[in-house]
Design an enzyme around this catalytic site. Structure first.
Site, short mmCIF file in Angstrom:
data_model
loop_
_atom_site.label_atom_id
_atom_site.label_comp_id
_atom_site.label_asym_id
_atom_site.label_seq_id
_atom_site.Cartn_x
_atom_site.Cartn_y
_atom_site.Cartn_z
N LYS A 211 35.15 34.77 55.23
CA LYS A 211 33.81 34.19 55.07
C LYS A 211 33.73 32.70 55.45
O LYS A 211 32.67 32.21 55.79
CB LYS A 211 33.32 34.36 53.62
CG LYS A 211 32.99 35.80 53.28
CD LYS A 211 32.44 35.92 51.88
CE LYS A 211 32.28 37.37 51.50
NZ LYS A 211 31.57 37.55 50.24
N GLY B 269 34.67 32.59 44.39
CA GLY B 269 33.74 32.75 45.50
C GLY B 269 32.40 33.33 45.07
O GLY B 269 31.34 32.89 45.53
P1 ATR Z 1 35.59 36.20 43.49
O1 ATR Z 1 35.52 35.93 44.97
O2 ATR Z 1 35.27 37.62 43.13
O3 ATR Z 1 34.80 35.22 42.71
P2 ATR Z 1 38.02 34.79 42.84
O4 ATR Z 1 37.58 33.70 43.76
O5 ATR Z 1 39.44 35.23 42.90
O6 ATR Z 1 37.14 36.09 43.10
O7 ATR Z 1 37.63 34.38 41.35
C1 ATR Z 1 37.98 35.13 40.26
C2 ATR Z 1 37.43 34.50 38.98
O8 ATR Z 1 37.86 35.30 37.88
C3 ATR Z 1 37.95 33.08 38.72
O9 ATR Z 1 36.93 32.35 38.06
C4 ATR Z 1 39.12 33.33 37.78
O10 ATR Z 1 39.45 32.27 36.92
P3 ATR Z 1 40.58 31.16 37.36
O11 ATR Z 1 39.91 30.29 38.38
O12 ATR Z 1 40.88 30.44 36.10
O13 ATR Z 1 41.74 31.94 37.91
C5 ATR Z 1 38.56 34.47 36.94
N1 ATR Z 1 39.63 35.23 36.27
C6 ATR Z 1 40.49 36.09 36.84
N2 ATR Z 1 41.33 36.60 35.91
C7 ATR Z 1 40.98 36.05 34.72
C8 ATR Z 1 41.45 36.18 33.37
N3 ATR Z 1 42.48 36.98 33.07
N4 ATR Z 1 40.82 35.44 32.42
C9 ATR Z 1 39.78 34.64 32.71
N5 ATR Z 1 39.30 34.47 33.95
C10 ATR Z 1 39.87 35.17 34.95
#
Ligand code: ATR
Length: 284
Positions: A69, A132
């Site tokens: 993207k 994202g």
């Molecule tokens: P997307 O493009 O779907 O937004 P991403 O950019 O990988 O995917 O973002 C995933 C989100 O889920 C992030 O906000 C991540 O938090 P961190 O920035 O702290 O990693 C959150 N996330 C993923 N696993 C998590 C968990 N176990 N607890 C809390 N937040 C989580």
């Protein structure tokens, strides 16, 4: 039916085999009787060759997904205002030798709220997560409405970076950030809460980002996770009689908005098309 007039549209990304996008797009094309076929392609680090080749194949447009993207912007001649602010593109259109870029992800979410007549003006919105998807939603909501957005994330530095970016693009609007662990929801002011974290999705189906407690009874809860259709987060909100919005609505609307860009038209009744797709889509 595919015939000599059928033209191609599609999706490029990595690991697109399980995406629902081909079903959603082809169903919409069937409903409005457009002679196009939508296919998904994994391009395996060959974005350059693919985009340059497609220019010569009389293709109308493409959706772009993870991880291209941002990278795709290098091939685009004209970005629209929102995708230029976001520096992220999920839709490109081949137009008289030019490539134009757009982002319908967050606008798809916006449509899913509008669809339910949810008023966003001067509302307090809480976004859980700062990846994202959170970025797409926060930019689109700020672009469309005057609402106050707070972003909380496990890693608060990512929430801070997103908020700084939002503040520099929308100077007259208010944004705050915090660590999700510091969130105090007692007598919460929020009108809309949006889960953009991956909690609730495989392999975290039994997890939810926050407890549904302390919210106004009118607070609406939205998830962008669509597999499972009803996440634990939405289940808990439903149990407390809150209005909920399923993630699948955003996915369908971002697709329909991309078709409006490619075909340069507006669906007469976009909600009807969405309902037609939902009726046949396998939700689980
Ligand atoms: P997307 O493009 O779907 O937004 P991403 O950019 O990988 O995917 O973002 C995933 C989100 O889920 C992030 O906000 C991540 O938090 P961190 O920035 O702290 O990693 C959150 N996330 C993923 N696993 C998590 C968990 N176990 N607890 C809390 N937040 C989580």
């Amino acid at each position: 039916m595919i015939d000599d007039k059928t033209r191609l549209i599609g999706l490029i990304g990595e690991d697109t085999r399980k995406t629902s996008s081909p079903f959603i797009h082809n169903k919409a094309l069937e409903i409005v009787a457009k002679n196009y076929a939508y296919l998904a392609f994994d391009v395996k680090d060959n974005l350059d060759k693919v985009i340059n080749g497609l220019k010569y194949m009389n293709i109308k447009g493409l959706n772009i997904t993870i991880p291209y993207k941002e990278e795709v912007i290098g091939y685009i001649d004209e970005l629209d205002e929102l995708s230029n602010m976001m520096k992220s593109v999920n839709t490109i259109k081949f137009d008289n030798g030019k490539i134009k870029g757009f982002n319908t992800d967050g606008l798809g979410f916006y449509m899913s709220l509008k669809d339910e007549d949810i008023d966003l003006k001067n509302k307090n919105i809480l976004i859980l997560g700062a990846g994202g998807a959170a970025r797409g939603i926060a930019f689109a909501l700020s672009f469309k409405e005057n609402s106050n957005i707070d972003i909380v994330n496990r890693n608060y530095k990512k929430a801070q970076a997103l908020v700084l970016d939002l503040r520099s693009n929308f100077k007259d609007k208010e944004f705050k950030f915090n660590a999700i662990s510091n969130l105090n929801l007692k007598n919460s002011k929020y009108d809309i809460v949006i889960n953009t974290t991956s909690l609730g999705m495989y392999p975290n189906e039994n997890k939810t980002p926050i407890l549904i407690d302390g919210f106004k009874s009118t607070c609406v809860f939205c998830d962008i996770v669509y597999k499972p259709h009803e996440t634990l987060f939405l289940k808990e909100a439903k149990k407390k009689n809150h209005k909920i919005i399923y993630g699948i609505n955003m996915l369908i609307y971002q697709a329909l908005l991309a078709q409006e860009i490619w075909f340069d038209y507006k669906f007469e009744d976009i909600n009807l098309v969405k309902e037609g797709i939902l009726k046949d889509l396998k939700l689980n």
